[in-house]
Design an enzyme around this catalytic site. Sequence first.
Site, PDB file in Angstrom:
ATOM      1  N   HIS A 253      75.611  38.310 -44.563  1.00  0.00           N
ATOM      2  CA  HIS A 253      75.605  39.714 -44.137  1.00  0.00           C
ATOM      3  C   HIS A 253      74.626  40.537 -44.971  1.00  0.00           C
ATOM      4  O   HIS A 253      74.357  40.217 -46.129  1.00  0.00           O
ATOM      5  CB  HIS A 253      77.022  40.336 -44.152  1.00  0.00           C
ATOM      6  CG  HIS A 253      77.577  40.630 -45.506  1.00  0.00           C
ATOM      7  ND1 HIS A 253      78.844  40.257 -45.903  1.00  0.00           N
ATOM      8  CD2 HIS A 253      77.076  41.310 -46.561  1.00  0.00           C
ATOM      9  CE1 HIS A 253      79.079  40.685 -47.127  1.00  0.00           C
ATOM     10  NE2 HIS A 253      78.022  41.324 -47.545  1.00  0.00           N
TER      11      HIS A 253
ATOM     12  N   GLU B 116      78.319  41.961 -40.471  1.00  0.00           N
ATOM     13  CA  GLU B 116      78.834  40.602 -40.596  1.00  0.00           C
ATOM     14  C   GLU B 116      78.216  39.714 -39.509  1.00  0.00           C
ATOM     15  O   GLU B 116      77.647  40.220 -38.535  1.00  0.00           O
ATOM     16  CB  GLU B 116      80.353  40.622 -40.452  1.00  0.00           C
ATOM     17  CG  GLU B 116      81.073  41.461 -41.502  1.00  0.00           C
ATOM     18  CD  GLU B 116      81.153  40.811 -42.879  1.00  0.00           C
ATOM     19  OE1 GLU B 116      80.314  39.957 -43.206  1.00  0.00           O
ATOM     20  OE2 GLU B 116      82.059  41.170 -43.635  1.00  0.00           O
TER      21      GLU B 116
END
Length: 258
Positions: free
Chosen positions: A136, A141
């Site tokens: 990330h 994410e």
Amino acid sequence: MEILIRPDAQAVATQAADILEYYVRRNATLGLATGSTPNPTYQELIRRHREEGLSFSQCRAFLLDEYYGLPRDHEQSYYTTIRREFTSHIDIEDSAVKSPDGTNEDFQAAVESYDQAITDAGGVDIQILGVGTNGHIGFNEPSSSLNSVTRIKTLHPQTVADNARFFDSKDDVPHHVLTQGLGTIQRARHLLLLATGEGKADAVQALAEGPLSAMCPASILQWHPHATVIVDEAAASKLANTDYYRYTDAHKPEGQPH
Ligand code: F6R
């Protein structure tokens, strides 16, 4: 993308500070990250401010992200963290250090006004990035849209676990964040990603040599016109093309900027 391999975290910090100093001397708008990785770089910039007179007085700064729901004065809010680790030790105006407002109950208004503020400031000249063990950047994410804007996100359980070290317990880590999107980050004119330690070796390999993929958000650096990755030997340990990266680093044309 330029990949610079340095012996250790301190040498990474020195190299990163050299690049950042170039921008600071041009009164740039800086994109700042929190987390552990940039701290040695911030300490080196603080040293240059104190000992060499490097002035940040005409610079502005935008943070990448903020926990949602933490009061600004919480010691782990990124508003407070960046001041403690960096900006309160240099001569940047405190009001020129901006971060997403994680206390605004209207999170949509908070994220929209943040992107607008970056645009109004003329954009970010150089964006410092760390990378999560899962690839990330910011708090985008794996599976984040490659062209996302600033928005609210739910942290991956791995990131909650990784960040628990900063809190009294894992239960205290907020699960929601406001983060610049991958599209927002890509609008910065220069991306400078730092990674140190063996724990980042897989993420570094994936971002630099794997496919451009939402499953590794940091791989957007492959698509950016001006991206620099600075890693120590441990973080570089799983890269395949290190001979080439070292060769190009050693044979840069005279005057080619980083
Ligand atoms: C912090 C941020 C995160 C961190 C990443 C790595 O503002 O956006 O993406 O850069 O989680 O964190 P450290 O450096 O603590 O390993």
